[in-house]
Write a protein that holds these residues in place. Structure first.
Motif, PDB file in Angstrom:
ATOM      1  N   GLU A  85       0.946  -1.231   0.124  1.00 12.58           N
ATOM      2  CA  GLU A  85      -0.006  -0.162  -0.111  1.00 12.58           C
ATOM      3  C   GLU A  85       0.808   1.378   0.065  1.00 12.58           C
ATOM      4  O   GLU A  85       0.576   2.140  -0.783  1.00 12.58           O
ATOM      5  CB  GLU A  85      -0.937   0.136   1.219  1.00 12.58           C
ATOM      6  N   GLY A  86       2.027   1.119   0.833  1.00 14.13           N
ATOM      7  CA  GLY A  86       3.024   2.649   0.932  1.00 14.13           C
ATOM      8  C   GLY A  86       3.600   2.604  -0.544  1.00 14.13           C
ATOM      9  O   GLY A  86       4.025   3.912  -0.798  1.00 14.13           O
ATOM     10  N   SER A  87       3.990   1.632  -1.297  1.00 15.86           N
ATOM     11  CA  SER A  87       4.734   1.889  -2.397  1.00 15.86           C
ATOM     12  C   SER A  87       3.923   1.717  -3.669  1.00 15.86           C
ATOM     13  O   SER A  87       4.501   1.925  -4.694  1.00 15.86           O
ATOM     14  CB  SER A  87       5.905   0.684  -2.311  1.00 15.86           C
ATOM     15  N   PHE A  88       2.635   1.729  -3.785  1.00 13.09           N
ATOM     16  CA  PHE A  88       1.613   1.857  -4.589  1.00 13.09           C
ATOM     17  C   PHE A  88       1.612   3.236  -5.212  1.00 13.09           C
ATOM     18  O   PHE A  88       1.309   4.020  -4.475  1.00 13.09           O
ATOM     19  CB  PHE A  88       0.388   1.152  -4.383  1.00 13.09           C
ATOM     20  N   ILE A  89       1.729   3.437  -6.409  1.00 15.00           N
ATOM     21  CA  ILE A  89       1.609   4.846  -7.113  1.00 15.00           C
ATOM     22  C   ILE A  89       0.217   4.892  -7.322  1.00 15.00           C
ATOM     23  O   ILE A  89      -0.383   4.346  -8.599  1.00 15.00           O
ATOM     24  CB  ILE A  89       2.309   5.057  -8.168  1.00 15.00           C
ATOM     25  N   ASN A  90      -0.667   5.759  -6.889  1.00 16.92           N
ATOM     26  CA  ASN A  90      -2.207   5.725  -7.059  1.00 16.92           C
ATOM     27  C   ASN A  90      -2.415   6.489  -8.382  1.00 16.92           C
ATOM     28  O   ASN A  90      -3.524   6.274  -8.834  1.00 16.92           O
ATOM     29  CB  ASN A  90      -2.926   6.746  -5.787  1.00 16.92           C
ATOM     30  N   ALA A  91      -1.658   7.329  -8.795  1.00 20.72           N
ATOM     31  CA  ALA A  91      -1.849   7.871 -10.058  1.00 20.72           C
ATOM     32  C   ALA A  91      -1.087   7.259 -11.197  1.00 20.72           C
ATOM     33  O   ALA A  91      -1.364   7.809 -12.527  1.00 20.72           O
ATOM     34  CB  ALA A  91      -1.191   9.448 -10.187  1.00 20.72           C
ATOM     35  N   ILE A  92      -0.858   6.027 -11.057  1.00 21.87           N
ATOM     36  CA  ILE A  92      -0.275   5.126 -12.222  1.00 21.87           C
ATOM     37  C   ILE A  92      -1.030   4.994 -13.651  1.00 21.87           C
ATOM     38  O   ILE A  92      -0.586   5.323 -14.509  1.00 21.87           O
ATOM     39  CB  ILE A  92       0.028   3.721 -11.651  1.00 21.87           C
ATOM     40  N   LYS A  93      -2.360   4.678 -13.417  1.00 22.97           N
ATOM     41  CA  LYS A  93      -3.175   4.791 -14.541  1.00 22.97           C
ATOM     42  C   LYS A  93      -3.055   6.010 -15.334  1.00 22.97           C
ATOM     43  O   LYS A  93      -3.306   6.130 -16.417  1.00 22.97           O
ATOM     44  CB  LYS A  93      -4.576   4.426 -14.219  1.00 22.97           C
ATOM     45  N   ARG A  94      -3.381   7.076 -14.623  1.00 24.90           N
ATOM     46  CA  ARG A  94      -3.508   8.555 -15.269  1.00 24.90           C
ATOM     47  C   ARG A  94      -2.125   8.733 -15.867  1.00 24.90           C
ATOM     48  O   ARG A  94      -1.996   9.475 -16.889  1.00 24.90           O
ATOM     49  CB  ARG A  94      -3.721   9.528 -13.898  1.00 24.90           C
ATOM     50  N   ILE A  95      -1.214   8.545 -15.165  1.00 29.31           N
ATOM     51  CA  ILE A  95       0.371   8.605 -15.831  1.00 29.31           C
ATOM     52  C   ILE A  95       0.650   7.642 -17.113  1.00 29.31           C
ATOM     53  O   ILE A  95       1.100   8.442 -17.998  1.00 29.31           O
ATOM     54  CB  ILE A  95       1.399   8.146 -14.754  1.00 29.31           C
ATOM     55  N   VAL A  96       0.290   6.630 -17.253  1.00 25.66           N
ATOM     56  CA  VAL A  96       0.553   5.576 -18.268  1.00 25.66           C
ATOM     57  C   VAL A  96      -0.363   5.446 -19.190  1.00 25.66           C
ATOM     58  O   VAL A  96      -0.481   4.795 -20.314  1.00 25.66           O
ATOM     59  CB  VAL A  96       1.278   4.560 -17.923  1.00 25.66           C
ATOM     60  N   GLY A  97      -1.665   6.148 -19.042  1.00 18.31           N
ATOM     61  CA  GLY A  97      -2.796   5.937 -20.039  1.00 18.31           C
ATOM     62  C   GLY A  97      -3.213   4.300 -20.061  1.00 18.31           C
ATOM     63  O   GLY A  97      -3.405   3.553 -19.232  1.00 18.31           O
ATOM     64  N   ASN A  98      -3.624   3.927 -21.244  1.00 21.99           N
ATOM     65  CA  ASN A  98      -3.891   2.713 -21.485  1.00 21.99           C
ATOM     66  C   ASN A  98      -2.948   1.466 -21.812  1.00 21.99           C
ATOM     67  O   ASN A  98      -3.318   0.150 -22.127  1.00 21.99           O
ATOM     68  CB  ASN A  98      -4.993   2.429 -22.693  1.00 21.99           C
ATOM     69  N   LYS A  99      -1.715   1.614 -21.365  1.00 23.47           N
ATOM     70  CA  LYS A  99      -0.758   0.771 -21.529  1.00 23.47           C
ATOM     71  C   LYS A  99      -0.961  -0.752 -20.531  1.00 23.47           C
ATOM     72  O   LYS A  99      -1.428  -0.602 -19.588  1.00 23.47           O
ATOM     73  CB  LYS A  99       0.570   1.457 -21.170  1.00 23.47           C
ATOM     74  N   LYS A 100      -0.507  -1.668 -21.183  1.00 24.42           N
ATOM     75  CA  LYS A 100      -0.408  -2.880 -20.228  1.00 24.42           C
ATOM     76  C   LYS A 100       0.569  -2.698 -19.264  1.00 24.42           C
ATOM     77  O   LYS A 100       1.617  -2.177 -19.536  1.00 24.42           O
ATOM     78  CB  LYS A 100      -0.152  -4.129 -21.187  1.00 24.42           C
ATOM     79  N   ILE A 222       9.787   7.720  -7.309  1.00 25.97           N
ATOM     80  CA  ILE A 222       8.846   8.579  -6.688  1.00 25.97           C
ATOM     81  C   ILE A 222       9.192   8.619  -5.225  1.00 25.97           C
ATOM     82  O   ILE A 222       9.032   7.446  -4.753  1.00 25.97           O
ATOM     83  CB  ILE A 222       7.452   8.592  -7.382  1.00 25.97           C
ATOM     84  N   ILE A 223       8.964   9.886  -4.466  1.00 27.16           N
ATOM     85  CA  ILE A 223       8.986   9.747  -3.120  1.00 27.16           C
ATOM     86  C   ILE A 223       7.652   9.692  -2.750  1.00 27.16           C
ATOM     87  O   ILE A 223       6.887  10.580  -2.993  1.00 27.16           O
ATOM     88  CB  ILE A 223       9.837  11.210  -2.686  1.00 27.16           C
ATOM     89  N   GLN A 224       7.297   9.020  -1.777  1.00 28.91           N
ATOM     90  CA  GLN A 224       5.920   8.726  -1.299  1.00 28.91           C
ATOM     91  C   GLN A 224       5.850   9.310   0.126  1.00 28.91           C
ATOM     92  O   GLN A 224       6.484   8.824   0.965  1.00 28.91           O
ATOM     93  CB  GLN A 224       5.330   7.345  -1.061  1.00 28.91           C
ATOM     94  N   ALA A 225       5.278  10.888   0.388  1.00 29.21           N
ATOM     95  CA  ALA A 225       5.549  11.197   1.580  1.00 29.21           C
ATOM     96  C   ALA A 225       4.716  10.475   2.673  1.00 29.21           C
ATOM     97  O   ALA A 225       5.130  10.873   3.926  1.00 29.21           O
ATOM     98  CB  ALA A 225       5.161  12.721   1.560  1.00 29.21           C
ATOM     99  N   HIS A 226       3.991   9.629   2.398  1.00 32.62           N
ATOM    100  CA  HIS A 226       2.954   9.069   3.566  1.00 32.62           C
ATOM    101  C   HIS A 226       3.337   7.716   4.009  1.00 32.62           C
ATOM    102  O   HIS A 226       3.034   6.984   4.781  1.00 32.62           O
ATOM    103  CB  HIS A 226       1.661   8.568   2.840  1.00 32.62           C
ATOM    104  N   GLN A 227       5.028   7.476   3.489  1.00 30.43           N
ATOM    105  CA  GLN A 227       5.760   6.392   4.131  1.00 30.43           C
ATOM    106  C   GLN A 227       6.825   6.634   5.218  1.00 30.43           C
ATOM    107  O   GLN A 227       7.158   7.841   5.076  1.00 30.43           O
ATOM    108  CB  GLN A 227       6.571   5.581   3.133  1.00 30.43           C
ATOM    109  N   MET A 228       6.694   5.843   6.432  1.00 31.21           N
ATOM    110  CA  MET A 228       7.634   6.268   7.420  1.00 31.21           C
ATOM    111  C   MET A 228       9.061   6.272   7.082  1.00 31.21           C
ATOM    112  O   MET A 228       9.758   7.275   7.856  1.00 31.21           O
ATOM    113  CB  MET A 228       7.536   4.938   8.694  1.00 31.21           C
ATOM    114  N   THR A 229       9.298   5.777   6.045  1.00 30.33           N
ATOM    115  CA  THR A 229      10.930   5.767   5.627  1.00 30.33           C
ATOM    116  C   THR A 229      11.373   7.122   5.259  1.00 30.33           C
ATOM    117  O   THR A 229      12.543   7.344   5.276  1.00 30.33           O
ATOM    118  CB  THR A 229      11.092   4.953   4.416  1.00 30.33           C
TER     119      THR A 229
END
Length: 368
Positions: A85-100, A222-229
């Motif tokens: 959950e911490g390492s998943f990029i929520n905007a991934i589909k918006r970024i990559v479009g309809n790519k597999k 990408i840096i995920q600010a919501h991770q404790m790391t």
């Protein structure tokens, strides 16, 4: 100095600087004005086949990948199976479009050996779908232990249809280690191409030839600010990020007891009768049990000594902590603290998790 006068790395195009060795474009000051300078990252890539991850914040990352949706190719999205959950990029589909997209879950070697890998793959596929990502394939790997790399290459070759491959992921997921393993298999040591022209990027993508016409592109993490790391020092990061198989630690708790995870987070057990809390954290992270009524005082007085990390209490603001109330309901659940670890708790429990305000706490169906 005009934009044309800015010194840039001839390998990746990043503006050269000598202030921050972990940032893009770093070179030692005495090399800064030499001809044909390459930054530390490109130097290590060319000479050692070693890719170093350079973290970009969300805006930089989105700018970098802005044109990706319009390009042909497939995406290899690397996540940390220990911190999905911490390492998943929520905007991934918006970024990559309809790519597999191939979802690659790294660090499978960290989970206890008895775990059911087929079940983990099913869980990952379902969890990704819940976040809007319908993966073509889910591949479990350990880049560090060289496990699953052949399976990943097979998956890539069966899906890519002679198109380019773009590898994306957050910092600390092991993407660089994976890229290094893929380089070893795809090209000889001196043949790695580091020049790739994506105009206007903070740090150009690194491309690795797959054949005469197509490439594999590595993108900065990408840096995920919501991770404790991202709230700990580099030294403390080594304590909280597991490197070897995690040994589960089981604590029998009565109502009104608390577990501290170093001094970074705690879980207060509110109700549900005497029961075990099964903890999955780095083996090096100290877990401390106390009565909840004494927990606040202990956190104030023992932060940096009994409760470490953090080693310096001044680096941790106890006024900036939030309380997340959770109930496990009718099933066994995992309480996931982003970038730190998770606690497995059976049905019928109420708990309060206390963490820094920007760190995510997620309740999920147990993967164990």
């Amino acid at each position: 100095m005009s934009e044309l006068d800015v010194l840039k790395c001839i390998g990746c195009g990043a503006p050269l600087q000598s202030e921050d060795s972990d940032a893009p474009g770093y070179v030692p000051e005495h090399n800064l004005f030499r001809e044909d300078v390459v930054c530390k990252r490109c130097f290590r890539l060319k000479n050692y086949n070693e890719v170093q991850d350079v973290g970009l914040d969300s805006d930089d990352f989105l700018n970098l990948l802005n044109g990706l949706a319009d390009k042909k190719g497939i995406i290899v999205n690397v996540v940390d199976v220990f911190d999905f959950e911490g390492s998943f990029i929520n905007a991934i589909k918006r970024i990559v479009g309809n790519k597999k997209i191939i979802l690659v879950a790294n660090k499978i070697d960290l989970l206890p050996k008895q775990i059911n890998k087929r079940r983990v793959k099913e869980w990952l596929k379902k969890a990704a779908k819940k976040y809007g990502l319908d993966a073509e394939d889910v591949v479990l790997i350990s880049a560090d232990k060289n496990e699953g790399i052949e399976n990943l290459l097979t998956s890539i070759n069966s899906i890519r249809n002679d198109e380019d491959v773009y590898i994306v992921g957050t910092t600390n997921v092991g993407k660089s280690t994976l890229i290094n393993k893929l380089i070893e298999r795809s090209v000889g040591e001196k043949d790695v191409v580091t020049t790739s022209r994506f105009p206007g990027t903070t740090l150009d993508m690194i491309d690795i030839p797959l054949d005469e016409t197509t490439f594999m592109y590595d993108t900065p993490g990408i840096i995920q600010a919501h991770q404790m790391t991202h709230l700990v020092s580099e030294h403390e990061l080594k304590t909280i990020m597991p490197r070897i198989e995690i040994k589960q630690r089981v604590y029998q708790l009565n109502e009104g007891q608390t577990l501290f995870f170093g001094g970074l987070a705690r879980i207060d057990y509110i109700s549900g009768g005497k029961r075990p809390l099964v903890c999955y954290f780095s083996n090096d992270l100290n877990i401390h049990r106390t009565k909840t009524e004494k927990a606040n005082e202990l956190w104030r007085n023992q932060l940096g000594s009994v409760l470490t990390p953090p080693h310096n209490p001044e680096n941790f603001d106890l006024r900036n902590v939030k309380a997340v109330r959770l109930e496990t309901g009718k099933e066994k659940r995992d309480v996931m603290i982003s970038g730190l670890g998770f606690i497995t708790i059976d049905a019928g429990a109420k708990v309060i998790v206390r963490v820094p305000k920007n760190v995510d706490v997620i309740l999920r169906n147990s993967i164990m």
